[in-house]
Write a protein that holds these residues in place. Sequence first.
Motif, mmCIF file in Angstrom:
data_model
loop_
_atom_site.group_PDB
_atom_site.id
_atom_site.type_symbol
_atom_site.label_atom_id
_atom_site.label_comp_id
_atom_site.label_asym_id
_atom_site.label_seq_id
_atom_site.Cartn_x
_atom_site.Cartn_y
_atom_site.Cartn_z
ATOM 1 N N SER A 8 80.092 42.050 -5.929
ATOM 2 C CA SER A 8 80.088 41.118 -7.205
ATOM 3 C C SER A 8 81.775 40.970 -7.730
ATOM 4 C CB SER A 8 79.603 41.225 -8.624
ATOM 5 O OG SER A 8 78.935 42.116 -9.203
ATOM 6 N N GLY A 9 83.114 40.020 -7.533
ATOM 7 C CA GLY A 9 83.426 39.890 -8.222
ATOM 8 C C GLY A 9 85.243 41.185 -7.652
ATOM 9 N N CYS A 11 88.054 41.854 -5.116
ATOM 10 C CA CYS A 11 88.858 41.182 -3.713
ATOM 11 C C CYS A 11 88.869 41.925 -2.914
ATOM 12 C CB CYS A 11 91.249 41.679 -4.693
ATOM 13 S SG CYS A 11 90.326 40.202 -6.378
ATOM 14 N N GLN A 20 91.386 36.737 -3.590
ATOM 15 C CA GLN A 20 91.083 35.839 -4.984
ATOM 16 C C GLN A 20 89.912 37.154 -5.409
ATOM 17 O OE1 GLN A 20 93.450 34.775 -7.776
ATOM 18 N NE2 GLN A 20 94.819 35.691 -6.137
ATOM 19 N N PRO A 21 89.204 36.918 -6.827
ATOM 20 C CA PRO A 21 87.790 38.103 -6.755
ATOM 21 C C PRO A 21 86.852 37.167 -5.748
ATOM 22 C CG PRO A 21 88.980 37.773 -8.737
ATOM 23 C CD PRO A 21 89.441 37.128 -7.758
ATOM 24 N N ASP A 23 82.378 37.281 -4.407
ATOM 25 C CA ASP A 23 81.031 37.653 -3.886
ATOM 26 C C ASP A 23 80.750 38.493 -2.520
ATOM 27 O OD1 ASP A 23 80.980 37.445 -7.011
ATOM 28 O OD2 ASP A 23 79.293 35.794 -7.088
ATOM 29 N N ALA A 37 84.105 34.750 -6.810
ATOM 30 C CA ALA A 37 83.224 35.208 -7.944
ATOM 31 C C ALA A 37 82.262 34.135 -9.109
ATOM 32 C CB ALA A 37 84.293 36.085 -8.457
ATOM 33 N N GLY A 38 81.248 34.800 -8.820
ATOM 34 C CA GLY A 38 80.564 34.427 -10.123
ATOM 35 C C GLY A 38 79.325 33.234 -8.926
ATOM 36 N N THR A 46 72.148 44.733 -7.488
ATOM 37 C CA THR A 46 74.625 43.394 -6.910
ATOM 38 C C THR A 46 74.790 45.026 -7.465
ATOM 39 O OG1 THR A 46 73.308 41.770 -7.961
ATOM 40 C CG2 THR A 46 75.967 42.518 -8.774
ATOM 41 N N ASP A 48 79.070 45.738 -9.009
ATOM 42 C CA ASP A 48 79.776 45.995 -9.907
ATOM 43 C C ASP A 48 81.207 46.293 -8.690
ATOM 44 O OD1 ASP A 48 82.304 44.569 -11.528
ATOM 45 O OD2 ASP A 48 81.852 46.225 -13.151
ATOM 46 N N SER A 50 84.402 44.604 -10.269
ATOM 47 C CA SER A 50 85.075 43.693 -10.417
ATOM 48 C C SER A 50 86.576 44.721 -10.663
ATOM 49 C CB SER A 50 84.595 43.594 -12.454
ATOM 50 O OG SER A 50 84.815 44.256 -12.989
#
Length: 433
Positions: A8-9, A11, A20-21, A23, A37-38, A46, A48, A50
């Motif tokens: 998730s999140g 690039c 862009q970010p 998932d 993302a999101g 999951t 992370d 980010s």
Amino acid sequence: MAADLVISGGCLVDPERVTQPVDVVVEDGRISTIVPAGEGPPARRTLDASAALVMSGFVDIQVHFRTPGGTDSEDIASGAAGAAMGGVTACVMMPNTTPAIDTPDMVREVLALATGAPCDVRTSAAITVGRAGERLTDFAALYDAGVRVFTDDGDCVADDALMEAALAATVGLPGSVVSQHAEDPQMVAGGVINEGLVARRLGVRGRPAAAEVSVVRRDIELARRTSGRYHVLHLSTADAMELVAQAKRDNVAVSAEVTPQHLVLTEDDVERLGTTGKMNPPLRLRSDVEALRRAIVDGTLDAVATDHAPHHASLKDTSLRDAAPGMTGVETMASVIWSELVATGAMSPARFIEVVSMAPARIAGIAEHGHLVEAGMPANLAVFDPTQRWTIHADGLQSRSRNTPWAGRELTGKVRHTVLAGRPVVSGGELCG
């Protein structure tokens, strides 16, 4: 129904784009979809990503995991663990083992030992029986056993006729390649480090740059004559690089790799590093480093490979003349290249993923790795934090050996997660159980 995995999140970065970010959704070992993302679905797990980059997993096509015969220095378990920690999802072991990997049975035995490893471990096989340089191995049988890379790594195939026959054999074996340790054995006999001022100062015989140039020139002509595929292992000199560049312009089937150490270190570092700074081919001049850096950025050189060469302390804790050559590197490769070239602005992130993942996979015929990060592709991925700063400590690495040239060096950029066939093998910078 929950997805298997959502990254998730992060690039996405590949040779075609930086997004862009997003998932990244993974099902049954493959990327099923990519959404903003999101917007990813519920998942059983999951990761992370980010403030990080999601890339195709890295591919290292020259590692020594010392199996069989040298497991005091490294084994497949420790080598693959280091690879995974470095974001490497596939690697190719070299056959300079004891005994040499030169038969289909040896190939199957080694690959069986790699089952369940946190990295997709492949193996090359020797060009000549026992790596003795006298007669060719059975290329066709080895190919049927899964081998795509043939090399006597550590020993140059000096006999012209044998090398010509080896290159000719690749023509009938799609995706196969002959990889050469390009140092003329007569010219480097007794040599310890680069022939030059440092060797004279330390009172040891040198290994001349001309030894590499001579072999690369001959092998390119043989590749031209046979239309066989030729790959230069750990190229170290500007003059040999120029020969590769011209051969490519002439449409000869040639590729070449360079190690992180040959992109950063010089013969002067041998005095600081001691026996850790000894390797074959040796660390060269600053002018060679600068030329090789330009060449890996502009595409003259194809790939980065580590020549990960762990040695038990007893093999390094001796004189420079007697010490075994080689440095570790599979766990630190991506961070060294990012710090030295990408973070400094010399190399784009897109070029980075080409040289550490996509080009190596193509060269070694590893079809499941080195892909664009897109729906339908195998989920062999590295999540890389481009701003994390960390200091390398030899005893903090996974290798059974401590001969890293990077000990004490602060780097920028570190692997956060590694995903192999849809399964996290590194999460949050820690190996998964």
